[in-house]
Design a protein around this motif. Sequence first.
Motif, mmCIF file in Angstrom:
data_model
loop_
_atom_site.group_PDB
_atom_site.id
_atom_site.type_symbol
_atom_site.label_atom_id
_atom_site.label_comp_id
_atom_site.label_asym_id
_atom_site.label_seq_id
_atom_site.Cartn_x
_atom_site.Cartn_y
_atom_site.Cartn_z
ATOM 1 N N ARG A 118 42.418 12.411 24.652
ATOM 2 C CA ARG A 118 42.298 13.784 24.851
ATOM 3 C C ARG A 118 43.055 14.581 23.582
ATOM 4 O O ARG A 118 44.255 14.410 23.581
ATOM 5 N N LYS A 298 37.892 10.451 34.084
ATOM 6 C CA LYS A 298 37.240 9.510 33.444
ATOM 7 C C LYS A 298 36.477 8.524 34.409
ATOM 8 O O LYS A 298 37.330 8.024 35.421
ATOM 9 N N GLU A 310 31.095 4.673 29.826
ATOM 10 C CA GLU A 310 32.103 5.821 30.119
ATOM 11 C C GLU A 310 31.979 7.324 30.099
ATOM 12 O O GLU A 310 31.373 7.629 28.863
ATOM 13 N N GLN A 312 33.722 11.038 30.282
ATOM 14 C CA GLN A 312 35.194 11.747 30.255
ATOM 15 C C GLN A 312 34.854 13.228 30.563
ATOM 16 O O GLN A 312 33.883 13.801 29.776
ATOM 17 N N TRP A 314 37.272 16.878 30.282
ATOM 18 C CA TRP A 314 38.670 17.427 29.976
ATOM 19 C C TRP A 314 38.490 18.864 29.971
ATOM 20 O O TRP A 314 37.855 19.370 29.300
#
Length: 719
Positions: A118, A298, A310, A312, A314
């Motif tokens: 991040r 995640k 994957e 993610q 944020w």
Amino acid sequence: MLKVSLATTCACLSLLYTAPSNADVDLDALLEMPLESLSDTKVVSATRTSLSLADIPAAVHVITAKEIKRSGARSVADVLVLAPGLHVAKFSNYDWGIAARTTNEALSNTMLVMVDGRSVFNGMFSGVDWDLIPVSLDNIDRIEVVLGPVGTIWGGNAANAVINIITLDAEDAPRRRVSASAGNYDYREYHIRDGGEVSENFYLSGYAEFVQHMPWTSDEERVQPHQDFRVYTERFGLRGDYQNLDRTISFQLGGIRSREDYYWGSYQPHFLFPGEDREDIAGYNTEMLSEEYFAGIKFLQELSESTNWEQQFWLTYSNSDAPDRNAYFTRLDSETSYSDSDVFGGHLSLGFNYRLIDEHFRPYSDRETYVLPYVRVTDESDFINHSVAMYFNYIYPLTETTELMVGNRWQYFNLVHDTFAQPQIRLMQEIGEDQRVWAGWGRSVITPARQGRTTDFHQNAYASDVTFCKNGDVNDCLPNNYDYMQVIINTGNENMPVPEVETFELGYRLWEEQVVQFDLSLFYSEETDIPAWLLTGFERKFVAASSPGTAGTIIDVYRYDHIAPVSSETYGGEMSVKWQPNANFQANASYSFKRIKAECNGNTCAAAENALRGYENEPLHIANAQVMWDINPSLWVSNVFQYIASSEPDAILGDEERVSWPSMLTWDLIVGWTPAKNYPEFTLTVENLFNDQVNEFPQSYSSFDNGTQYWLEVDWQWP
């Protein structure tokens, strides 16, 4: 120097504890793990896929948890002294300048810094606030430093380096631990952390920290009236990890808040306050607030033996009320990645990234742009800044001993309405079971920011009842005194080109199991469209209103435009070695060299000569060493040495003593002692030993001397 006695609380904590520990995870055991072989060390920051460090064709350095602990560092910035190729300079007790393969500035925009992938890069101001990184040192598993261009993998700003701070999984994070530290310059720090298994396959960990210290560790006369000031920092984090068969879910949330006492004021020019008898400046003590909070999740799914997916998300909120950056933003990052380790015999990674930043600059009135010492203003307070990117990276074994890596990223920035390619190609050759040589080329761009584009920076100075003399000749002065105000306006330029960095690299890597690791890298890079400020206008105004007894007010307005006439060529190299002859002793050392040659293009070059030569004014040689020795199971000692050679400024810059980077040699000593099993650990750290006052920046930067600091930490794991 002001000496503050160690806190009474630390003396209380030094009582002997005899209760046994039943924690599931022994952090000390993790710290005492031997030096890993390069073939066993896994790195994710170079390719976004966990690969053996031995097989990565890039200049990569890993700072382990043990090395962090034994460095005595109190911040991520201090830890980075251990990495090769990084110039770490301390401005004050909470400000640093850090650079890789380029000039060192307070806000360096050619290096991307992340925590668990991040970004903690401040996109609004194009740099990293090193004192606002929301991570606890005790929660760090390792710090991966990749030198050179990594824009293909991570995008804008990953031009000269990527620093990725990898935190411990919730299962491995410290548990049932408290610690307290105290030292001179009113340094206090308190930590508490815990975690454990919540249910089958689900672990949770968290921590909270509080730090206070003086803004300056300096004996300089200018700071003594304000040595009652303090900087207060609160930091917290929570992490949960769930893993079941082929599925892993991880979430994090945390934040940091920094409150800084400081002296501020506003000018009171008589022409703005006619008929009032006021001081030139109204000064007062106040508090500056900076904070950042984040939350993210995640999701990793193993689709087959060779494929992974994957996702993610944020969310980050950052806020500051400092006059030069009185702004706040909310940032959303979404990252989707897919990898397949068996595509025509090679490893393919694909990714898609979207970033949205809701930016807000606080507005100022016309009067405030005169009365504040400095302020950043814009005509467009609110702005939605977003970028979209997609990339691929492919690693293919050409032969049993030769590996090829190729990739590219296409990234769109709405601030400039343009898309940029960031390609790379790398080749690695195995020349023995434990030796590799590699070569690489890559290009990265600098993410455009509103700073310097759509914002103007005003710097003001005011004095009443002053005498004007022509060319400084005291025998040729005006008969009357005047009030005087100087206004310097750095004007943004929306048409600034986006800088690019292109780098060629060669490297050699050698290791011998768990005894020796050796890395050597050479580089040559070209950077284009480097920003500079050009004086384009001067206007002198006369206002009849002024303080009593003067003939009026003279206002000088200097206007500088943001231009990009400079390009540079930089070459150099980094060398590092880790040596562990036995389980109780480890020595790390590194050396780096860089030389910058700047050039100017266009008809503004004559006026930009100072900026050109200033860009070249950087230290050529940087070296560091860390020596760790476990004397016995209860006692260990560590030493950290750093050497930075002085720079060699061009004569056009003027006084060499004022503009050159100073030569610096520092020694930090750290001693740890645990009286017996299940007792607290006591760690004594002395920073800048035998070197009481060190200024790490040129005098022209008006930085502060950094004195010798010492502190005692008591760390205890309760039953």
